[in-house]
Scaffold this motif. Structure first.
Motif, mmCIF file in Angstrom:
data_model
loop_
_atom_site.group_PDB
_atom_site.id
_atom_site.type_symbol
_atom_site.label_atom_id
_atom_site.label_comp_id
_atom_site.label_asym_id
_atom_site.label_seq_id
_atom_site.Cartn_x
_atom_site.Cartn_y
_atom_site.Cartn_z
ATOM 1 N N GLY A 93 13.793 1.156 3.406
ATOM 2 C CA GLY A 93 12.234 2.062 3.373
ATOM 3 C C GLY A 93 12.102 2.681 4.643
ATOM 4 N N ARG A 118 5.021 0.143 -4.573
ATOM 5 C CA ARG A 118 6.345 0.027 -3.654
ATOM 6 C C ARG A 118 7.471 -0.502 -4.223
ATOM 7 N NH1 ARG A 118 2.701 -2.094 0.241
ATOM 8 N NH2 ARG A 118 2.213 -0.611 2.125
ATOM 9 N N ARG A 134 6.587 2.329 5.583
ATOM 10 C CA ARG A 134 5.398 2.203 4.767
ATOM 11 C C ARG A 134 4.696 0.800 5.472
ATOM 12 N NH1 ARG A 134 7.792 2.798 -1.251
ATOM 13 N NH2 ARG A 134 7.595 5.077 -1.295
ATOM 14 N N GLU A 135 5.188 0.138 6.524
ATOM 15 C CA GLU A 135 4.690 -0.934 6.980
ATOM 16 C C GLU A 135 4.945 -1.122 8.646
ATOM 17 O OE1 GLU A 135 5.628 -4.789 5.466
ATOM 18 O OE2 GLU A 135 5.597 -4.041 3.286
ATOM 19 N N GLU A 154 -0.643 -2.276 -4.333
ATOM 20 C CA GLU A 154 -0.006 -1.975 -3.497
ATOM 21 C C GLU A 154 1.825 -2.170 -3.452
ATOM 22 O OE1 GLU A 154 -3.148 -0.893 0.124
ATOM 23 O OE2 GLU A 154 -1.931 -2.865 0.154
ATOM 24 N N GLU A 155 1.937 -3.516 -3.713
ATOM 25 C CA GLU A 155 3.241 -4.153 -3.798
ATOM 26 C C GLU A 155 4.058 -3.479 -4.920
ATOM 27 O OE1 GLU A 155 5.916 -6.800 -1.792
ATOM 28 O OE2 GLU A 155 4.127 -5.575 -1.214
ATOM 29 N N LEU A 174 0.797 5.603 -1.257
ATOM 30 C CA LEU A 174 1.176 4.673 -0.229
ATOM 31 C C LEU A 174 1.308 5.514 1.266
ATOM 32 C CD1 LEU A 174 3.862 2.813 -2.092
ATOM 33 C CD2 LEU A 174 1.749 1.829 -1.379
ATOM 34 N N LYS A 188 1.093 2.945 -9.872
ATOM 35 C CA LYS A 188 1.897 4.272 -9.576
ATOM 36 C C LYS A 188 0.908 5.446 -9.848
ATOM 37 C CE LYS A 188 6.567 2.407 -10.341
ATOM 38 N NZ LYS A 188 7.783 2.730 -11.266
ATOM 39 N N GLU A 217 2.455 6.166 5.114
ATOM 40 C CA GLU A 217 3.579 5.892 5.905
ATOM 41 C C GLU A 217 3.067 5.554 7.387
ATOM 42 O OE1 GLU A 217 6.789 8.643 5.571
ATOM 43 O OE2 GLU A 217 7.788 7.499 4.009
#
Length: 264
Positions: A212, A145, A232-233, A141-142, A174, A169, A176
């Motif tokens: 972001g 991003r 996203r977080e 995931e990182e 991802l 990718k 939101e």
């Protein structure tokens, strides 16, 4: 080797288990995260209330979240409880297990894509991703991003990190998170609406200064204005919402108006 890197679980640990046999007085299970470790759930640990039919709770083939209450190291055998697992513990453990399995699938794809031995990925690369990002899926995931830098910084060889980024990718969607608040802004000056607009502009600018973050502000019937924040977080979204609200209230106050807010 076990998923946990240990031969046996510890007392108090939550485990994923598959029910293998069910009897009137209890049920036998195998522990999915440990190699060749079985356990037993006695009838008294099935539910906090009287159990009329144990199969209402445990059936052969079903996966369940259990809590370890005793460990026999010599026999590689554990006693387990279903009733001592809270709903939140169950939810969190199932999510952890789901993420682990997704990470395992990604390692298998990485092995094929990069032409690298799967055991090397599991026992050399995966621990570095877990250490840096919490779990293997967190590493992918990182990578999706932020690209190459965090993966290389985690100690992954650059050529392999490039494959991880490409794979991330292709396979990681991802999502939101969104948070919102309603601002109530008033200003009795002749150009009060202009001052309110200035406060709203300041709110949007402050929120979007955080990387972001997307911020949308619109009227829901003057003097009420809604702030929608997406990121996203969750932690970042909350930070941006607080920054936006604080900016709006500070600016409107400095311009002779007043304001308040509530979460929605």
């Amino acid at each position: 080797m076990s998923v946990k890197g240990r031969d046996l679980p510890e007392v108090g640990e939550l485990v994923i288990a598959t029910v293998t046999e069910v009897f009137d007085k209890g049920a036998y299970v195998s522990l999915d995260e440990y190699s060749d470790v079985s356990g037993y759930v006695p009838i008294g640990e099935v539910a906090s209330t009287w159990v009329h039919n144990i199969r209402d709770y445990l059936k052969e083939g079903r996966k369940v979240v259990l809590k370890v209450i005793r460990v026999d190291k010599s026999k590689k055998y554990v006693d387990l409880s279903l009733r001592r697992v809270s709903d939140k513990e169950k939810k969190d453990k199932l999510l952890e297990w789901k993420r682990f399995n997704r990470g395992e699938k990604l390692l298998e794809l990485l092995s094929k894509k990069a032409g690298v031995d799967l055991d090397y990925l599991k026992y050399e690369i995966a621990p570095k991703l877990v250490n840096a990002f919490g779990d293997v899926l967190g590493g992918f995931e990182e990578a999706a991003r932020f690209g190459l830098a965090p993966i290389v910084n985690a100690g992954i060889p650059r050529d392999l990190a490039e494959f991880i980024v490409d794979l991330a990718k292709e396979n990681i969607e991802l999502k939101e998170v969104k948070v919102a608040a309603i601002l109530q802004l008033t200003c009795e000056a002749s150009d009060g609406i202009v001052r309110i607009i200035e406060a709203l502009k300041a709110a949007k600018m402050k929120a979007e200064s955080i990387g972001g973050v997307k911020c949308r502000i619109y009227s829901v019937g003057a003097p009420r204005y809604r702030i929608d924040i997406s990121a996203r977080e969750y932690k970042v979204a909350e930070e941006a919402l607080k920054a936006a609200v604080d900016a709006a209230l500070n600016v409107i106050s400095s311009l002779g108006g007043s304001g308040s807010f509530k979460r929605v």
